[in-house]
Design a protein around this motif. Sequence first.
Motif, PDB file in Angstrom:
ATOM      1  N   ILE A  84      -1.949   6.572  -5.052  1.00 51.01           N
ATOM      2  CA  ILE A  84      -1.708   6.716  -3.615  1.00 51.01           C
ATOM      3  C   ILE A  84      -2.908   6.100  -2.906  1.00 51.01           C
ATOM      4  CG2 ILE A  84      -1.362   8.325  -1.703  1.00 51.01           C
ATOM      5  CD1 ILE A  84      -0.325  10.343  -3.865  1.00 51.01           C
ATOM      6  N   ASP A  85      -2.657   5.109  -2.059  1.00 48.86           N
ATOM      7  CA  ASP A  85      -3.747   4.428  -1.366  1.00 48.86           C
ATOM      8  C   ASP A  85      -4.335   5.252  -0.224  1.00 48.86           C
ATOM      9  OD1 ASP A  85      -3.868   1.765  -2.690  1.00 48.86           O
ATOM     10  OD2 ASP A  85      -1.783   1.680  -2.023  1.00 48.86           O
ATOM     11  N   GLU A  86      -3.470   5.977   0.491  1.00 51.28           N
ATOM     12  CA  GLU A  86      -3.952   6.702   1.660  1.00 51.28           C
ATOM     13  C   GLU A  86      -3.031   7.866   1.989  1.00 51.28           C
ATOM     14  OE1 GLU A  86      -5.075   5.780   6.364  1.00 51.28           O
ATOM     15  OE2 GLU A  86      -4.108   4.228   5.172  1.00 51.28           O
ATOM     16  N   VAL A  87      -3.650   8.971   2.415  1.00 48.62           N
ATOM     17  CA  VAL A  87      -2.912  10.098   2.974  1.00 48.62           C
ATOM     18  C   VAL A  87      -3.465  10.303   4.382  1.00 48.62           C
ATOM     19  CG1 VAL A  87      -2.339  12.545   2.817  1.00 48.62           C
ATOM     20  CG2 VAL A  87      -2.561  11.179   0.721  1.00 48.62           C
ATOM     21  N   LYS A  88      -2.616  10.086   5.373  1.00 49.16           N
ATOM     22  CA  LYS A  88      -3.009  10.271   6.767  1.00 49.16           C
ATOM     23  C   LYS A  88      -2.696  11.699   7.169  1.00 49.16           C
ATOM     24  CE  LYS A  88      -2.048   5.510   8.033  1.00 49.16           C
ATOM     25  NZ  LYS A  88      -1.286   4.606   8.920  1.00 49.16           N
ATOM     26  N   TRP A  89      -3.719  12.437   7.594  1.00 48.51           N
ATOM     27  CA  TRP A  89      -3.527  13.824   8.015  1.00 48.51           C
ATOM     28  C   TRP A  89      -3.311  13.865   9.519  1.00 48.51           C
ATOM     29  CZ3 TRP A  89      -2.783  18.184   5.292  1.00 48.51           C
ATOM     30  CH2 TRP A  89      -3.000  18.098   3.914  1.00 48.51           C
ATOM     31  N   LEU A  90      -2.263  14.571   9.920  1.00 53.44           N
ATOM     32  CA  LEU A  90      -1.906  14.733  11.321  1.00 53.44           C
ATOM     33  C   LEU A  90      -1.630  16.206  11.582  1.00 53.44           C
ATOM     34  CD1 LEU A  90       0.737  11.859  11.268  1.00 53.44           C
ATOM     35  CD2 LEU A  90      -1.608  11.657  12.085  1.00 53.44           C
ATOM     36  N   LYS A  91      -1.517  16.557  12.858  1.00 54.65           N
ATOM     37  CA  LYS A  91      -1.127  17.921  13.213  1.00 54.65           C
ATOM     38  C   LYS A  91      -0.331  17.861  14.499  1.00 54.65           C
ATOM     39  CE  LYS A  91      -4.861  19.514  16.162  1.00 54.65           C
ATOM     40  NZ  LYS A  91      -4.004  19.808  17.303  1.00 54.65           N
ATOM     41  N   ASP A  92       0.602  18.795  14.619  1.00 58.22           N
ATOM     42  CA  ASP A  92       1.325  18.927  15.877  1.00 58.22           C
ATOM     43  C   ASP A  92       0.372  19.469  16.936  1.00 58.22           C
ATOM     44  OD1 ASP A  92       3.671  17.957  14.852  1.00 58.22           O
ATOM     45  OD2 ASP A  92       4.714  19.894  14.826  1.00 58.22           O
ATOM     46  N   ASP A  93       0.685  19.190  18.200  1.00 55.04           N
ATOM     47  CA  ASP A  93      -0.178  19.619  19.300  1.00 55.04           C
ATOM     48  C   ASP A  93      -0.313  21.133  19.409  1.00 55.04           C
ATOM     49  OD1 ASP A  93      -0.707  17.006  20.024  1.00 55.04           O
ATOM     50  OD2 ASP A  93       0.904  16.933  21.523  1.00 55.04           O
ATOM     51  N   ASN A  94       0.680  21.878  18.935  1.00 53.75           N
ATOM     52  CA  ASN A  94       0.645  23.335  19.087  1.00 53.75           C
ATOM     53  C   ASN A  94      -0.084  24.052  17.947  1.00 53.75           C
ATOM     54  OD1 ASN A  94       2.638  22.831  17.137  1.00 53.75           O
ATOM     55  ND2 ASN A  94       3.897  24.558  17.788  1.00 53.75           N
ATOM     56  N   VAL A  95      -0.685  23.311  17.027  1.00 56.80           N
ATOM     57  CA  VAL A  95      -1.390  23.930  15.899  1.00 56.80           C
ATOM     58  C   VAL A  95      -2.825  24.272  16.343  1.00 56.80           C
ATOM     59  CG1 VAL A  95      -2.237  23.597  13.548  1.00 56.80           C
ATOM     60  CG2 VAL A  95      -0.002  22.679  14.215  1.00 56.80           C
ATOM     61  N   PRO A  96      -3.174  25.559  16.346  1.00 53.40           N
ATOM     62  CA  PRO A  96      -4.510  25.961  16.798  1.00 53.40           C
ATOM     63  C   PRO A  96      -5.585  25.656  15.750  1.00 53.40           C
ATOM     64  CG  PRO A  96      -3.238  27.893  16.171  1.00 53.40           C
ATOM     65  CD  PRO A  96      -2.324  26.719  16.044  1.00 53.40           C
ATOM     66  N   PRO A  97      -6.831  25.522  16.201  1.00 54.29           N
ATOM     67  CA  PRO A  97      -7.940  25.183  15.289  1.00 54.29           C
ATOM     68  C   PRO A  97      -8.100  26.150  14.110  1.00 54.29           C
ATOM     69  CG  PRO A  97      -8.658  24.979  17.562  1.00 54.29           C
ATOM     70  CD  PRO A  97      -7.276  25.579  17.588  1.00 54.29           C
ATOM     71  N   PHE A  98      -7.829  27.445  14.298  1.00 53.93           N
ATOM     72  CA  PHE A  98      -8.024  28.389  13.198  1.00 53.93           C
ATOM     73  C   PHE A  98      -7.072  28.111  12.034  1.00 53.93           C
ATOM     74  CE2 PHE A  98      -4.745  30.765  15.496  1.00 53.93           C
ATOM     75  CZ  PHE A  98      -3.963  31.267  14.472  1.00 53.93           C
ATOM     76  N   VAL A  99      -5.909  27.529  12.319  1.00 57.49           N
ATOM     77  CA  VAL A  99      -4.977  27.165  11.249  1.00 57.49           C
ATOM     78  C   VAL A  99      -5.574  26.015  10.428  1.00 57.49           C
ATOM     79  CG1 VAL A  99      -2.706  26.165  10.750  1.00 57.49           C
ATOM     80  CG2 VAL A  99      -2.922  27.996  12.439  1.00 57.49           C
ATOM     81  N   THR A 117       5.713   4.608   2.801  1.00 55.31           N
ATOM     82  CA  THR A 117       5.457   3.320   2.162  1.00 55.31           C
ATOM     83  C   THR A 117       6.547   2.310   2.503  1.00 55.31           C
ATOM     84  OG1 THR A 117       4.303   4.462   0.387  1.00 55.31           O
ATOM     85  CG2 THR A 117       5.019   2.209  -0.053  1.00 55.31           C
ATOM     86  N   ASP A 118       7.793   2.735   2.421  1.00 59.95           N
ATOM     87  CA  ASP A 118       8.933   1.876   2.740  1.00 59.95           C
ATOM     88  C   ASP A 118       9.617   2.444   3.975  1.00 59.95           C
ATOM     89  OD1 ASP A 118      11.252   0.392   2.922  1.00 59.95           O
ATOM     90  OD2 ASP A 118      11.935   0.805   0.882  1.00 59.95           O
ATOM     91  N   PRO A 119       9.448   1.802   5.130  1.00 60.91           N
ATOM     92  CA  PRO A 119      10.030   2.334   6.369  1.00 60.91           C
ATOM     93  C   PRO A 119      11.551   2.508   6.311  1.00 60.91           C
ATOM     94  CG  PRO A 119       8.560   0.485   6.833  1.00 60.91           C
ATOM     95  CD  PRO A 119       8.698   0.572   5.353  1.00 60.91           C
ATOM     96  N   ASP A 120      12.218   1.766   5.437  1.00 60.30           N
ATOM     97  CA  ASP A 120      13.671   1.880   5.318  1.00 60.30           C
ATOM     98  C   ASP A 120      14.096   3.016   4.388  1.00 60.30           C
ATOM     99  OD1 ASP A 120      14.031  -0.324   7.007  1.00 60.30           O
ATOM    100  OD2 ASP A 120      13.846  -1.722   5.328  1.00 60.30           O
ATOM    101  N   ALA A 150       0.838  -1.192   0.000  1.00 62.09           N
ATOM    102  CA  ALA A 150       0.000   0.000   0.000  1.00 62.09           C
ATOM    103  C   ALA A 150       0.877   1.248   0.000  1.00 62.09           C
ATOM    104  CB  ALA A 150      -0.911   0.009   1.216  1.00 62.09           C
ATOM    105  N   VAL A 151       0.505   2.203  -0.816  1.00 60.56           N
ATOM    106  CA  VAL A 151       1.224   3.472  -0.884  1.00 60.56           C
ATOM    107  C   VAL A 151       0.574   4.425   0.113  1.00 60.56           C
ATOM    108  CG1 VAL A 151       1.884   5.400  -2.356  1.00 60.56           C
ATOM    109  CG2 VAL A 151       1.792   3.080  -3.303  1.00 60.56           C
ATOM    110  N   VAL A 152       1.327   4.777   1.163  1.00 61.75           N
ATOM    111  CA  VAL A 152       0.787   5.593   2.246  1.00 61.75           C
ATOM    112  C   VAL A 152       1.705   6.788   2.493  1.00 61.75           C
ATOM    113  CG1 VAL A 152       0.063   5.625   4.663  1.00 61.75           C
ATOM    114  CG2 VAL A 152      -0.217   3.533   3.315  1.00 61.75           C
ATOM    115  N   PHE A 153       1.096   7.965   2.567  1.00 56.70           N
ATOM    116  CA  PHE A 153       1.799   9.194   2.890  1.00 56.70           C
ATOM    117  C   PHE A 153       1.191   9.766   4.170  1.00 56.70           C
ATOM    118  CE2 PHE A 153       2.549  10.400  -1.876  1.00 56.70           C
ATOM    119  CZ  PHE A 153       3.412   9.336  -2.017  1.00 56.70           C
ATOM    120  N   THR A 154       1.984  10.539   4.900  1.00 57.97           N
ATOM    121  CA  THR A 154       1.434  11.344   5.982  1.00 57.97           C
ATOM    122  C   THR A 154       1.616  12.807   5.619  1.00 57.97           C
ATOM    123  OG1 THR A 154       3.485  11.400   7.257  1.00 57.97           O
ATOM    124  CG2 THR A 154       1.915   9.635   7.795  1.00 57.97           C
ATOM    125  N   SER A 155       0.649  13.606   6.013  1.00 59.53           N
ATOM    126  CA  SER A 155       0.705  15.059   5.848  1.00 59.53           C
ATOM    127  C   SER A 155       0.481  15.654   7.226  1.00 59.53           C
ATOM    128  CB  SER A 155      -0.382  15.529   4.878  1.00 59.53           C
ATOM    129  OG  SER A 155      -0.146  15.024   3.588  1.00 59.53           O
TER     130      SER A 155
END
Length: 104
Positions: free
Chosen positions: A56-71, A25-28, A2-7
């Motif tokens: 691309i099979d999946e793009v996982k969206w993440l955010k750092d803890d310090n990113v406020p909701p308005f961003v 996709t490739d941990p190495d 599976a082709v997986v990216f994180t944003s």
Amino acid sequence: MAVVFTSTIKLDDSDKWFIELKDITDPDDERVEVCFDLEEYEKKIEELGADYGGHIDEVKWLKDDNVPPFVLDDIRVKMAEHRAKIEEELGEPITPVAEKKEGE
């Protein structure tokens, strides 16, 4: 495979947002790109995806803890505007829309 990216949405030292795009996709052989606007993000995700034939099979969206909701809201609005522009140019939706089943 599976082709997986994180944003991951992050803030720099001056509290300006950016997106860290990572091919996991490739941990190495993880590849990381930093995108300071959505146009750059679109270009980089296409470049990384090209290595997999544009699939691309999946793009996982993440955010750092310090990113406020308005961003997050700002990015969502810009992404929706960009999607609407692409759909207008194509004359059709680019994302699948859930259809109601009969009887609902």
